[in-house]
Structures are given as structure tokens and as C-alpha cells.
Design an enzyme around this catalytic site. Structure first.
Site, PDB file in Angstrom:
ATOM      1  N   ALA A  75       0.855  -1.200   0.000  1.00 19.07           N
ATOM      2  CA  ALA A  75       0.000   0.000   0.000  1.00 19.07           C
ATOM      3  C   ALA A  75       0.879   1.234   0.000  1.00 19.07           C
ATOM      4  O   ALA A  75       2.079   1.166   0.294  1.00 19.07           O
ATOM      5  CB  ALA A  75      -0.875   0.012   1.250  1.00 19.07           C
ATOM      6  N   TYR A 141      -5.486   8.763   2.834  1.00 17.20           N
ATOM      7  CA  TYR A 141      -4.821   7.520   3.255  1.00 17.20           C
ATOM      8  C   TYR A 141      -5.715   6.752   4.223  1.00 17.20           C
ATOM      9  O   TYR A 141      -6.030   5.573   4.005  1.00 17.20           O
ATOM     10  CB  TYR A 141      -3.465   7.858   3.894  1.00 17.20           C
ATOM     11  CG  TYR A 141      -2.851   6.701   4.629  1.00 17.20           C
ATOM     12  CD1 TYR A 141      -2.621   5.485   3.991  1.00 17.20           C
ATOM     13  CD2 TYR A 141      -2.500   6.814   5.980  1.00 17.20           C
ATOM     14  CE1 TYR A 141      -2.064   4.410   4.675  1.00 17.20           C
ATOM     15  CE2 TYR A 141      -1.940   5.754   6.667  1.00 17.20           C
ATOM     16  CZ  TYR A 141      -1.733   4.559   6.018  1.00 17.20           C
ATOM     17  OH  TYR A 141      -1.200   3.494   6.694  1.00 17.20           O
ATOM     18  N   ASN A 170       2.104   4.319  15.393  1.00 21.44           N
ATOM     19  CA  ASN A 170       3.324   4.689  14.645  1.00 21.44           C
ATOM     20  C   ASN A 170       4.406   3.617  14.746  1.00 21.44           C
ATOM     21  O   ASN A 170       5.074   3.503  15.784  1.00 21.44           O
ATOM     22  CB  ASN A 170       3.842   6.031  15.151  1.00 21.44           C
ATOM     23  CG  ASN A 170       3.014   7.167  14.599  1.00 21.44           C
ATOM     24  OD1 ASN A 170       1.827   7.260  14.882  1.00 21.44           O
ATOM     25  ND2 ASN A 170       3.608   8.016  13.772  1.00 21.44           N
ATOM     26  N   ARG A 221       2.038  11.188  19.294  1.00 23.60           N
ATOM     27  CA  ARG A 221       1.815   9.902  18.631  1.00 23.60           C
ATOM     28  C   ARG A 221       2.215   8.756  19.564  1.00 23.60           C
ATOM     29  O   ARG A 221       3.023   8.932  20.477  1.00 23.60           O
ATOM     30  CB  ARG A 221       2.677   9.793  17.355  1.00 23.60           C
ATOM     31  CG  ARG A 221       2.269  10.760  16.248  1.00 23.60           C
ATOM     32  CD  ARG A 221       0.969  10.341  15.603  1.00 23.60           C
ATOM     33  NE  ARG A 221       0.545  11.247  14.545  1.00 23.60           N
ATOM     34  CZ  ARG A 221      -0.167  12.362  14.737  1.00 23.60           C
ATOM     35  NH1 ARG A 221      -0.539  12.724  15.955  1.00 23.60           N
ATOM     36  NH2 ARG A 221      -0.526  13.104  13.713  1.00 23.60           N
ATOM     37  N   ARG A 282       1.654  19.847   8.922  1.00 23.06           N
ATOM     38  CA  ARG A 282       1.554  19.006   7.727  1.00 23.06           C
ATOM     39  C   ARG A 282       0.073  18.694   7.510  1.00 23.06           C
ATOM     40  O   ARG A 282      -0.624  18.315   8.463  1.00 23.06           O
ATOM     41  CB  ARG A 282       2.347  17.718   7.966  1.00 23.06           C
ATOM     42  CG  ARG A 282       2.434  16.805   6.776  1.00 23.06           C
ATOM     43  CD  ARG A 282       3.330  15.611   7.050  1.00 23.06           C
ATOM     44  NE  ARG A 282       2.771  14.728   8.073  1.00 23.06           N
ATOM     45  CZ  ARG A 282       3.335  13.590   8.473  1.00 23.06           C
ATOM     46  NH1 ARG A 282       4.497  13.219   7.962  1.00 23.06           N
ATOM     47  NH2 ARG A 282       2.763  12.841   9.386  1.00 23.06           N
TER      48      ARG A 282
HETATM   49  N1  UDP Z   1       6.945  14.972  11.883  1.00 22.00           N
HETATM   50  C1  UDP Z   1       7.670  16.162  12.023  1.00 22.00           C
HETATM   51  N2  UDP Z   1       8.757  16.367  11.210  1.00 22.00           N
HETATM   52  C2  UDP Z   1       9.163  15.458  10.282  1.00 22.00           C
HETATM   53  C3  UDP Z   1       8.416  14.246  10.157  1.00 22.00           C
HETATM   54  C4  UDP Z   1       7.320  14.045  10.970  1.00 22.00           C
HETATM   55  O1  UDP Z   1       7.336  17.016  12.849  1.00 22.00           O
HETATM   56  O2  UDP Z   1      10.133  15.713   9.562  1.00 22.00           O
HETATM   57  C5  UDP Z   1       5.779  14.743  12.750  1.00 22.00           C
HETATM   58  C6  UDP Z   1       4.484  14.486  11.990  1.00 22.00           C
HETATM   59  O3  UDP Z   1       3.813  15.685  11.706  1.00 22.00           O
HETATM   60  C7  UDP Z   1       3.723  13.603  12.977  1.00 22.00           C
HETATM   61  C8  UDP Z   1       4.836  12.838  13.696  1.00 22.00           C
HETATM   62  O4  UDP Z   1       6.036  13.570  13.475  1.00 22.00           O
HETATM   63  O5  UDP Z   1       3.048  14.383  13.924  1.00 22.00           O
HETATM   64  C9  UDP Z   1       5.013  11.423  13.170  1.00 22.00           C
HETATM   65  O6  UDP Z   1       5.094  11.509  11.754  1.00 22.00           O
HETATM   66  P1  UDP Z   1       5.508  10.281  10.853  1.00 22.00           P
HETATM   67  O7  UDP Z   1       5.555  10.774   9.448  1.00 22.00           O
HETATM   68  O8  UDP Z   1       6.734   9.630  11.406  1.00 22.00           O
HETATM   69  O9  UDP Z   1       4.328   9.226  11.048  1.00 22.00           O
HETATM   70  P2  UDP Z   1       2.737   9.337  10.789  1.00 22.00           P
HETATM   71  O10 UDP Z   1       2.166   9.935  12.058  1.00 22.00           O
HETATM   72  O11 UDP Z   1       2.510  10.164   9.579  1.00 22.00           O
HETATM   73  O12 UDP Z   1       2.325   7.923  10.620  1.00 22.00           O
END
Ligand code: UDP
Length: 329
Positions: A75, A141, A170, A221, A282
């Protein structure tokens, strides 16, 4: 059992393959298109390079290997990308997934363990999140994964397809065996990005949003060790083979860490300061995602072995410092 693992060369997939092989009880066939997976991450089993869009290939695999059960992990899984390219997410995660389910029905393979996600819940109204929490995804997603859960429920009623959906929080860390770890290109996940800063591969980590309604303003998270995730797949397959009904389970540790806390933990483990800066939110990110995993503990006897964040980060660091350029470098 003869098990097809789709996406088995990916981060979670390769750790699931490692745990399946360890049981010594299963024949493992991996199907992966290697768009994101790594051939080198496979520690055994049969490997077939191919895509779920190829229904003829699926028929060949089910026939040749007598597939009885599937672990479906192939996926796309990036929240931000899914907001920009929903077509990609619905095509790969729903349409191609349907090809797999239809092949299962044609070949009478009755069991499927599906990698779902905390993103099916959207913005939580209660924390920790249980499996009965309303499912209102905030990004394509999460929507694509929720659609697939619903499709499987319909296939169960109509065709007797038994499924267990595992809603990952996570995934993080690397196998304690030291053999495999996390390698996304480009890397977008928080812990490997922070580690790349420690290794001098990146200048700094950007914190995505500091104005969330959380104690320190950054997203919270629930980080779960990838090997603990992987063992849950083995338990789920065993349960289905023993006659369990279809079900859905959360997989997390029940404890949330903010982005700042994760950066601080990596600093502690690697013993170096990590340069950071504050950036915009994001798209599609909920403020807090923390799991209740009581259901899988109670019903399948799942017990995480590597639940504290320090151990999770330590295993990630051990792998990345030995493989600073990832697999194949
Ligand atoms: N995050 C961040 N900076 C980065 C990558 C991720 O602040 O360069 C934050 C993101 O916004 C989320 C958390 O870290 O709140 C975990 O993100 P990740 O992409 O690892 O996993 P996801 O939550 O998308 O599965």
C-alpha cells in the site's frame, strides 16, 4: 500454512516476514513491486517482483504456491502525499487491493490479515482510542484503509473471507536481530529523520506544527516497535486458522509522545544535540493519536516486548548507524 505476504519487502513487511520465518511453521511467498521495498530486506521465503494490478500474476501465484492465507501490506502510506494525490491512494490501496481479494475468492484462500492504520479514526474525540471509536478519517490515506476494511466485511458476509485488520499506530524501531530496519526513500518518518540529523546526513529536523492543542504544541503519537507489530500478525494468522471470527485490533503502546519528546529521546540515545526548527503543520495530521490495545492483548494474548520509547529508538539507532545509507549501500 502457505502464506502470501504482499508488500513483504517494505519496512513492516520485512519484519513480519522475519517473524513468520522464525515460527518454522509457514511457507512464505512475498509479492512486492519494489517501488518502496528492498530486496535485501528479505531474510527468506520465495520472492516475486510484481504488482497487485497484475491479476494474471496473482492467479499464477495462488495456483503455484497453494496460497491459503494472505498478509496484505502492499500500500501507499503517507498522510501528506495522500492529501495531494488521492487518486494514487484509492488506486493502489483500494482498487489493487480488490484484485487481491478477488483472487483470494477465486482460489478459495480464506484468511487475510490486513495492515490498517490509526488514520482511520481521524481527530480523536476520546483518548486512548479504542476500536469502537468513530471512524472519520481526515485524509485520503485513512479513508482508503477504512474503505478496504468495509469491503472485507462485505466479502466475509458474501464469501466467508475471514479477516483481521490491524490498525497500526506509529511503527518505529528496527529488528533486535540487527538484520533489518527502516529505509524509506525519500525518508519522511520522524525517528529516521532525526537519526539522519545525528548521522550528519541532514542539517536539521523540522517540527511540523507547534500550535496544536497538546502540552507542548506539537503532535502526539503512540510509537510501537516494528517487531511487536510483526508478532501481532503471526498471532492474527494463527487465530484465523483456529477459526476466529473476523475482527479489528489496534496496535500501539497506549502512551503518547510529542514530536519534541521524540527528538529529546533521540538526543539522549545518540548522545548528540539534534538541530531542529519549527515549521508549518503538515496537512492531514490529527493532534493526538494514542491507542488502547487492550482488545488484542485480551483476545489474542499479544504482549509488546519493546514498549518503551528509549528501547524503540535504541534499536533504530543501532540499525541506522551500521547502515547510514540504508539497504544495499
Ligand atoms: N513529523 C515532524 N517532522 C518530520 C516528520 C514528521 O514534525 O520531519 C511529525 C508528523 O507531523 C507527525 C509525527 O512527526 O506528527 C510522526 O510523523 P511520521 O511521518 O513519522 O508518522 P505518521 O504519524 O505520519 O504515521
Amino acid at each position: 500454512m502457505n502464506i502470501l505476504v504482499t508488500g513483504g519487502a517494505g519496512y513492516v513487511g520485512s519484519h513480519v516476514v522475519e517473524e513468520l520465518l522464525k515460527t518454522g511453521q509457514h511457507k512464505v511467498v512475498v509479492l512486492d513491486n519494489l517501488q518502496k521495498g528492498h530486496r535485501e530486506s528479505l531474510l527468506g521465503g520465495e520472492f516475486i517482483e510484481g504488482d497487485l494490478a497484475d491479476t494474471n500474476l496473482l492467479d499464477e501465484i495462488f495456483t503455484k504456491y497453494g496460497i491459503e492465507a494472505v498478509v496484505h501490506m502492499a500500500a501507499d502510506s503517507l498522510v501528506g502525499e495522500s492529501v495531494e494525490h488521492p487518486d494514487k491512494y484509492f488506486n493502489n490501496n483500494v482498487t489493487n487491493g480488490l484484485n487481491l481479494l478477488n483472487a483470494m475468492v477465486r482460489h478459495d484462500a480464506r484468511y487475510i490479515v490486513f495492515s490498517s492504520t490509526a488514520a482511520v479514526y481521524g481527530e480523536p474525540i476520546e483518548t486512548p482510542i479504542t476500536e469502537d471509536h468513530p471512524q472519520v478519517p481526515t485524509n485520503p490515506y485513512g479513508e482508503s484503509k477504512l474503505f478496504f476494511e468495509k469491503i472485507m466485511a462485505r466479502y466475509d458476509k458474501a464469501y466467508g473471507l475471514k479477516h483481521i485488520s490491524l490498525r497500526y499506530f506509529n511503527a518505529a524501531g528496527a529488528s533486535p536481530s540487527g538484520a533489518i530496519g527502516e529505509d524509506h526513500r525519500p525518508e519522511s518518518h520522524l525517528i529516521p529523520i532525526i537519526i539522519q540529523v545525528a548521522l550528519g546526513i541532514r542539517d536539521k529536523v523540522i517540527i511540523f506544527g507547534t500550535d496544536y492543542d497538546t502540552p507542548d504544541g506539537t503532535c502526539v503519537r503512540d510509537y510501537i516497535h516494528v517487531t511487536d507489530l510483526a508478532t501481532a500478525h503471526v498471532l492474527a494468522l494463527d487465530a484465523l486458522a483456529d477459526g476466529a471470527e473476523s475482527n479489528v485490533y489496534n496496535l500501539g503502546n497506549g502512551e503518547g509522545f510529542s514530536v519534541r519528546e521524540v527528538i529529546d529521546m533521540v538526543e539522549k540515545v545518540v548522545g548528540k544535540p539534534i538541530a531542529r526548527s519549527e515549521g508549518a503543520r503538515r496537512a492531514g495530521d490529527p493532534a493526538v493519536l494514542v491507542a488502547s490495545s487492550h482488545r488484542i492483548m485480551k483476545e489474542l494474548g499479544w504482549q509488546p516486548k519493546y514498549h518503551d520509547l528509549e528501547t524503540i529508538v535504541q534499536t533504530a539507532w543501532d540499525w541506522h548507524r551500521r547502515h547510514p545509507q540504508g539497504f544495499g549501500a
